[in-house]
Scaffold this motif. Structure first.
Motif, PDB file in Angstrom:
ATOM      1  N   ARG A  95      37.806  -7.456  -4.341  1.00  0.00           N
ATOM      2  CA  ARG A  95      36.830  -6.420  -3.752  1.00  0.00           C
ATOM      3  C   ARG A  95      35.648  -7.623  -2.553  1.00  0.00           C
ATOM      4  N   ALA A  96      35.950  -9.191  -3.225  1.00  0.00           N
ATOM      5  CA  ALA A  96      35.420 -10.062  -2.043  1.00  0.00           C
ATOM      6  C   ALA A  96      35.903  -9.726  -0.832  1.00  0.00           C
ATOM      7  N   GLU A  97      37.409  -9.595  -0.164  1.00  0.00           N
ATOM      8  CA  GLU A  97      38.502  -9.288   0.716  1.00  0.00           C
ATOM      9  C   GLU A  97      37.724  -8.186   1.149  1.00  0.00           C
ATOM     10  N   ALA A  98      37.550  -6.667   0.258  1.00  0.00           N
ATOM     11  CA  ALA A  98      36.843  -5.840   1.167  1.00  0.00           C
ATOM     12  C   ALA A  98      35.745  -5.778   1.399  1.00  0.00           C
ATOM     13  N   ALA A  99      34.435  -6.491   1.094  1.00  0.00           N
ATOM     14  CA  ALA A  99      33.056  -6.092   1.400  1.00  0.00           C
ATOM     15  C   ALA A  99      33.533  -7.059   2.908  1.00  0.00           C
ATOM     16  N   TYR A 100      34.404  -8.616   2.490  1.00  0.00           N
ATOM     17  CA  TYR A 100      33.825  -8.978   4.522  1.00  0.00           C
ATOM     18  C   TYR A 100      34.621  -7.551   5.067  1.00  0.00           C
ATOM     19  N   ARG A 101      35.380  -7.222   4.869  1.00  0.00           N
ATOM     20  CA  ARG A 101      36.361  -6.490   5.391  1.00  0.00           C
ATOM     21  C   ARG A 101      35.098  -5.603   6.257  1.00  0.00           C
ATOM     22  N   ALA A 102      35.079  -4.902   5.783  1.00  0.00           N
ATOM     23  CA  ALA A 102      33.341  -3.799   5.922  1.00  0.00           C
ATOM     24  C   ALA A 102      32.399  -4.848   6.369  1.00  0.00           C
ATOM     25  N   GLU A 103      32.058  -5.624   5.696  1.00  0.00           N
ATOM     26  CA  GLU A 103      31.213  -6.152   6.146  1.00  0.00           C
ATOM     27  C   GLU A 103      31.180  -6.699   8.014  1.00  0.00           C
ATOM     28  N   GLU A 104      32.434  -6.759   8.002  1.00  0.00           N
ATOM     29  CA  GLU A 104      32.519  -7.501   9.440  1.00  0.00           C
ATOM     30  C   GLU A 104      33.013  -5.921  10.754  1.00  0.00           C
ATOM     31  N   LEU A 105      33.297  -4.577   9.599  1.00  0.00           N
ATOM     32  CA  LEU A 105      33.700  -3.387  10.732  1.00  0.00           C
ATOM     33  C   LEU A 105      32.070  -3.134  11.122  1.00  0.00           C
ATOM     34  N   ARG A 106      31.251  -3.389  10.105  1.00  0.00           N
ATOM     35  CA  ARG A 106      30.446  -3.033  10.861  1.00  0.00           C
ATOM     36  C   ARG A 106      28.952  -3.693  12.128  1.00  0.00           C
ATOM     37  N   LYS A 107      29.414  -4.881  11.896  1.00  0.00           N
ATOM     38  CA  LYS A 107      29.107  -6.028  12.522  1.00  0.00           C
ATOM     39  C   LYS A 107      29.792  -4.981  13.913  1.00  0.00           C
ATOM     40  N   ALA A 108      30.765  -5.243  14.213  1.00  0.00           N
ATOM     41  CA  ALA A 108      32.047  -4.557  15.246  1.00  0.00           C
ATOM     42  C   ALA A 108      31.249  -3.024  15.592  1.00  0.00           C
ATOM     43  N   GLY A 109      30.852  -2.436  15.217  1.00  0.00           N
ATOM     44  CA  GLY A 109      29.809  -0.969  15.318  1.00  0.00           C
ATOM     45  C   GLY A 109      28.799  -0.864  16.299  1.00  0.00           C
ATOM     46  N   ARG A 110      27.860  -2.129  15.546  1.00  0.00           N
ATOM     47  CA  ARG A 110      26.966  -2.891  16.169  1.00  0.00           C
ATOM     48  C   ARG A 110      26.849  -3.320  16.902  1.00  0.00           C
ATOM     49  N   SER A 111      27.606  -4.167  17.468  1.00  0.00           N
ATOM     50  CA  SER A 111      28.026  -4.348  18.924  1.00  0.00           C
ATOM     51  C   SER A 111      28.674  -3.874  19.917  1.00  0.00           C
ATOM     52  N   ALA A 112      28.787  -3.064  19.405  1.00  0.00           N
ATOM     53  CA  ALA A 112      29.849  -1.923  20.599  1.00  0.00           C
ATOM     54  C   ALA A 112      28.368  -1.053  20.560  1.00  0.00           C
ATOM     55  N   TRP A 113      28.058  -0.860  19.750  1.00  0.00           N
ATOM     56  CA  TRP A 113      27.313   0.269  20.069  1.00  0.00           C
ATOM     57  C   TRP A 113      25.874  -0.622  20.973  1.00  0.00           C
ATOM     58  N   ALA A 114      25.568  -1.345  20.442  1.00  0.00           N
ATOM     59  CA  ALA A 114      24.679  -2.411  21.716  1.00  0.00           C
ATOM     60  C   ALA A 114      25.089  -2.509  23.035  1.00  0.00           C
ATOM     61  N   ILE A 115      25.936  -3.411  23.355  1.00  0.00           N
ATOM     62  CA  ILE A 115      27.066  -3.092  24.600  1.00  0.00           C
ATOM     63  C   ILE A 115      26.656  -1.609  25.574  1.00  0.00           C
ATOM     64  N   ARG A 116      26.908  -0.368  24.758  1.00  0.00           N
ATOM     65  CA  ARG A 116      27.070   0.265  25.664  1.00  0.00           C
ATOM     66  C   ARG A 116      25.787   0.195  25.903  1.00  0.00           C
ATOM     67  N   ALA A 117      24.623   0.536  25.171  1.00  0.00           N
ATOM     68  CA  ALA A 117      22.799   1.176  25.810  1.00  0.00           C
ATOM     69  C   ALA A 117      22.580  -0.682  26.357  1.00  0.00           C
ATOM     70  N   ARG A 118      23.186  -1.736  26.835  1.00  0.00           N
ATOM     71  CA  ARG A 118      22.486  -2.302  27.443  1.00  0.00           C
ATOM     72  C   ARG A 118      23.679  -2.154  29.124  1.00  0.00           C
ATOM     73  N   ARG A 119      24.771  -1.390  28.738  1.00  0.00           N
ATOM     74  CA  ARG A 119      25.394  -0.980  29.973  1.00  0.00           C
ATOM     75  C   ARG A 119      24.537  -0.341  30.648  1.00  0.00           C
ATOM     76  N   ALA A 120      23.746   1.651  29.588  1.00  0.00           N
ATOM     77  CA  ALA A 120      23.393   2.128  30.707  1.00  0.00           C
ATOM     78  C   ALA A 120      21.850   1.813  30.747  1.00  0.00           C
ATOM     79  N   ALA A 121      21.769   0.608  29.891  1.00  0.00           N
ATOM     80  CA  ALA A 121      19.872   0.720  31.181  1.00  0.00           C
ATOM     81  C   ALA A 121      19.931  -0.370  31.808  1.00  0.00           C
TER      82      ALA A 121
END
Length: 69
Positions: free
Chosen positions: A11-37
């Motif tokens: 359960r701890a490993e699954a929670a860790y991986r889910a959080e890492e995927l959420r972070k990666a998704g947020r950073s990818a979105w932020a990079i695209r938004a910054r590039r567009a701006a």
């Protein structure tokens, strides 16, 4: 008891991986938004940027009698 520890570890490993995927998704979105701006702001400026020119690579060749010390 051993199975409870394994279940907690999984359960701890699954929670860790889910959080890492959420972070990666947020950073990818932020990079695209910054590039567009940045692209939008660059289009509003009155600065002319010359086309980039390609430079040829040059190599320095040491003389036959020279040694590096």
């Amino acid at each position: 008891m051993h199975s409870d520890l394994m279940l907690d570890a999984v359960r701890a490993e699954a929670a860790y991986r889910a959080e890492e995927l959420r972070k990666a998704g947020r950073s990818a979105w932020a990079i695209r938004a910054r590039r567009a701006a940045r692209h939008f702001r660059a289009g509003r400026t009155d600065v002319d940027v010359p086309a980039q020119e390609r430079r040829e690579a040059t190599r320095e060749i040491a003389g036959v009698g020279e040694t590096a010390r």
